[in-house]
Design a protein around this motif. Structure first.
Motif, short mmCIF file in Angstrom:
data_model
loop_
_atom_site.label_atom_id
_atom_site.label_comp_id
_atom_site.label_asym_id
_atom_site.label_seq_id
_atom_site.Cartn_x
_atom_site.Cartn_y
_atom_site.Cartn_z
N PHE A 251 0.84 -1.19 0.00
CA PHE A 251 0.00 0.00 0.00
C PHE A 251 0.88 1.24 0.00
N GLY A 252 0.54 2.22 -0.83
CA GLY A 252 1.31 3.45 -0.88
C GLY A 252 0.77 4.41 -1.90
N MET A 253 1.54 5.45 -2.22
CA MET A 253 1.10 6.45 -3.17
C MET A 253 1.00 5.84 -4.57
N GLU A 254 -0.10 6.12 -5.25
CA GLU A 254 -0.33 5.58 -6.59
C GLU A 254 0.81 5.96 -7.53
N GLU A 255 1.34 7.18 -7.37
CA GLU A 255 2.41 7.64 -8.24
C GLU A 255 3.64 6.74 -8.13
N SER A 256 3.88 6.19 -6.93
CA SER A 256 5.03 5.32 -6.73
C SER A 256 4.88 4.00 -7.49
N PHE A 257 3.63 3.54 -7.60
CA PHE A 257 3.37 2.25 -8.25
C PHE A 257 3.11 2.37 -9.75
N ARG A 258 2.92 3.60 -10.23
CA ARG A 258 2.45 3.79 -11.61
C ARG A 258 3.32 3.08 -12.66
N PRO A 259 4.68 3.18 -12.59
CA PRO A 259 5.48 2.49 -13.61
C PRO A 259 5.23 0.98 -13.63
N ALA A 260 5.18 0.36 -12.44
CA ALA A 260 4.96 -1.09 -12.39
C ALA A 260 3.55 -1.46 -12.83
N ILE A 261 2.57 -0.60 -12.52
CA ILE A 261 1.20 -0.84 -13.00
C ILE A 261 1.16 -0.74 -14.51
N GLY A 262 1.84 0.26 -15.07
CA GLY A 262 1.87 0.43 -16.52
C GLY A 262 2.49 -0.75 -17.25
N ARG A 263 3.46 -1.42 -16.60
CA ARG A 263 4.10 -2.59 -17.20
C ARG A 263 3.34 -3.88 -16.96
N GLY A 264 2.25 -3.80 -16.20
CA GLY A 264 1.46 -4.98 -15.90
C GLY A 264 2.04 -5.83 -14.78
N GLU A 265 3.05 -5.31 -14.07
CA GLU A 265 3.68 -6.07 -12.99
C GLU A 265 2.88 -5.99 -11.70
N LEU A 266 2.09 -4.94 -11.54
CA LEU A 266 1.22 -4.78 -10.39
C LEU A 266 -0.17 -4.40 -10.85
N VAL A 267 -1.17 -4.78 -10.06
CA VAL A 267 -2.55 -4.40 -10.37
C VAL A 267 -3.14 -3.73 -9.14
N PRO A 268 -3.84 -2.60 -9.30
CA PRO A 268 -4.47 -1.96 -8.14
C PRO A 268 -5.70 -2.74 -7.70
N ILE A 269 -5.93 -2.78 -6.41
CA ILE A 269 -7.11 -3.45 -5.85
C ILE A 269 -7.77 -2.50 -4.85
N LEU A 270 -8.99 -2.82 -4.46
CA LEU A 270 -9.74 -2.02 -3.47
C LEU A 270 -9.86 -0.55 -3.88
N GLU A 271 -9.91 -0.27 -5.17
CA GLU A 271 -9.91 1.12 -5.64
C GLU A 271 -11.13 1.90 -5.18
N ASP A 272 -12.26 1.23 -4.97
CA ASP A 272 -13.47 1.93 -4.52
C ASP A 272 -13.29 2.53 -3.12
N TYR A 273 -12.27 2.08 -2.41
CA TYR A 273 -12.03 2.56 -1.05
C TYR A 273 -10.81 3.47 -0.96
N CYS A 274 -10.34 3.91 -2.14
CA CYS A 274 -9.11 4.72 -2.19
C CYS A 274 -9.41 6.08 -2.82
N PRO A 275 -9.88 7.05 -2.05
CA PRO A 275 -10.24 8.36 -2.61
C PRO A 275 -9.01 9.24 -2.86
N TYR A 276 -9.20 10.25 -3.68
CA TYR A 276 -8.14 11.24 -3.93
C TYR A 276 -8.14 12.29 -2.82
N PHE A 277 -6.99 12.91 -2.62
CA PHE A 277 -6.86 13.97 -1.63
C PHE A 277 -5.78 14.94 -2.09
N ALA A 278 -5.72 16.11 -1.45
CA ALA A 278 -4.68 17.09 -1.77
C ALA A 278 -3.32 16.46 -1.49
#
Length: 308
Positions: free
Chosen positions: A242-269
């Motif tokens: 679990f962490g900042m989406e920006e930190s995981f973005r490269p691995a998500i883009g490569r298909g190495e990681l997949v986000p889960i529980l997104e309905d419970y992860c709101p945006y904030f400042a």
């Protein structure tokens, strides 16, 4: 007793560096000159301020008390002297920053590289840390942290647009163990946790449901203060992290990681560059503030905080 302001400034620098040689380098003088200045200060006060060994310097109780009281004043004096450069319009000098390790956009490279090219006379000294402390007392010019943890008496300027934290896992983990449908189910999964320092408790994962925020104290199978290790372990299928989406973005883009529980992860400042309220902001810091503001014009607008 008439205070020796020069000696106090030298002492503040020694206390900050915990090293006579490093302090001497910053002052462009000899190590012997720094040592003699501290010795004269101790003699004038009639009490030892530093404990010297062959390898390090530490403060006595009296030294700690003195440094705690004079550090903000010394920082103010240095800022006032640097403020004279406003008349010449030349940002220059050493700019000390304390930056959160997960401030991805600020630390990514392009923003800082652009600043260095634009202001070659400014020397950036960046400490990447997630420990909470008073940046003024520790001699920093500014810091970068999430807005929600910045003291209200600071000026804060947004570094980027909205952020969010997400839970992620590798496709291999998902296929072997399935994924939770609600954060409460994380307790039955292998989790890779984070803590800011060895003395801190593992970070509680924060979610929201129906507009209400809540946190989950997951029982991590691995805990670390290194986001890069968390990502490597997650990619290898060791568990959910679990962490900042920006930190995981490269691995998500490569298909190495997949986000889960997104309905419970709101945006904030997201992250802010923050600094103490001063009448005359040093040119070097003002230059960084303006550079950050210019670079963030394409991000979604955020309301700038101001001190009370």
């Amino acid at each position: 007793m008439q205070p020796d302001l020069n000696a106090l400034a030298v002492f503040a620098l020694v206390a900050e560096e915990r090293n006579f040689r490093a302090a001497a380098v910053r002052l462009s003088v000899t190590r012997s000159a720094v040592s003699q200045t501290i010795r004269r200060l101790e003699e004038s006060l009639g009490i030892a301020l530093v404990l010297r060994t062959t390898r390090s310097v530490s403060l006595t109780e009296a030294g700690e008390r003195l440094h705690g009281r004079i550090a903000p004043a010394v920082a103010e004096m240095l800022a006032a002297m640097e403020g004279v450069d406003v008349l010449r319009g030349r940002p220059r000098g050493r700019l000390r920053l304390a930056v959160s390790s997960i401030a991805e956009r600020f630390l990514a490279g392009p923003l800082l590289a652009g600043f260095i090219r634009r202001y070659p006379e400014v020397e950036l000294d960046i400490t990447v840390t997630d420990e909470e402390f008073d940046i003024v007392a520790e001699g920093y010019d500014a810091g970068v942290r999430l807005g929600e943890v910045i003291a209200q008496d600071m000026i804060a300027v947004p570094v980027a647009g909205r952020e969010r934290q997400v839970a992620v896992c590798a496709p291999s983990y998902r296929d072997r163990f399935g994924i939770p449908s609600h954060p409460a189910e994380l307790a039955s999964h292998a989790c890779i946790g984070w803590r800011p320092s060895p003395k801190s408790a593992p970070y509680r994962w924060e979610f929201a449901e129906g507009g209400k925020e809540f946190s989950v104290a997951v029982p991590p199978t691995v805990t670390t203060n290194d986001m890069a290790l968390m990502i490597k372990l997650a990619v290898a299928g060791a568990g959910i992290t679990f962490g900042m989406e920006e930190s995981f973005r490269p691995a998500i883009g490569r298909g190495e990681l997949v986000p889960i529980l997104e309905d419970y992860c709101p945006y904030f400042a997201g992250f802010y560059l923050y600094y103490p309220s001063r009448r005359n902001t040093a040119p070097k810091l003002r230059a960084l503030i303006e550079h950050v503001q210019r670079s963030g014009r394409d991000d979604p607008p955020q309301k700038q905080r101001s001190h009370i």
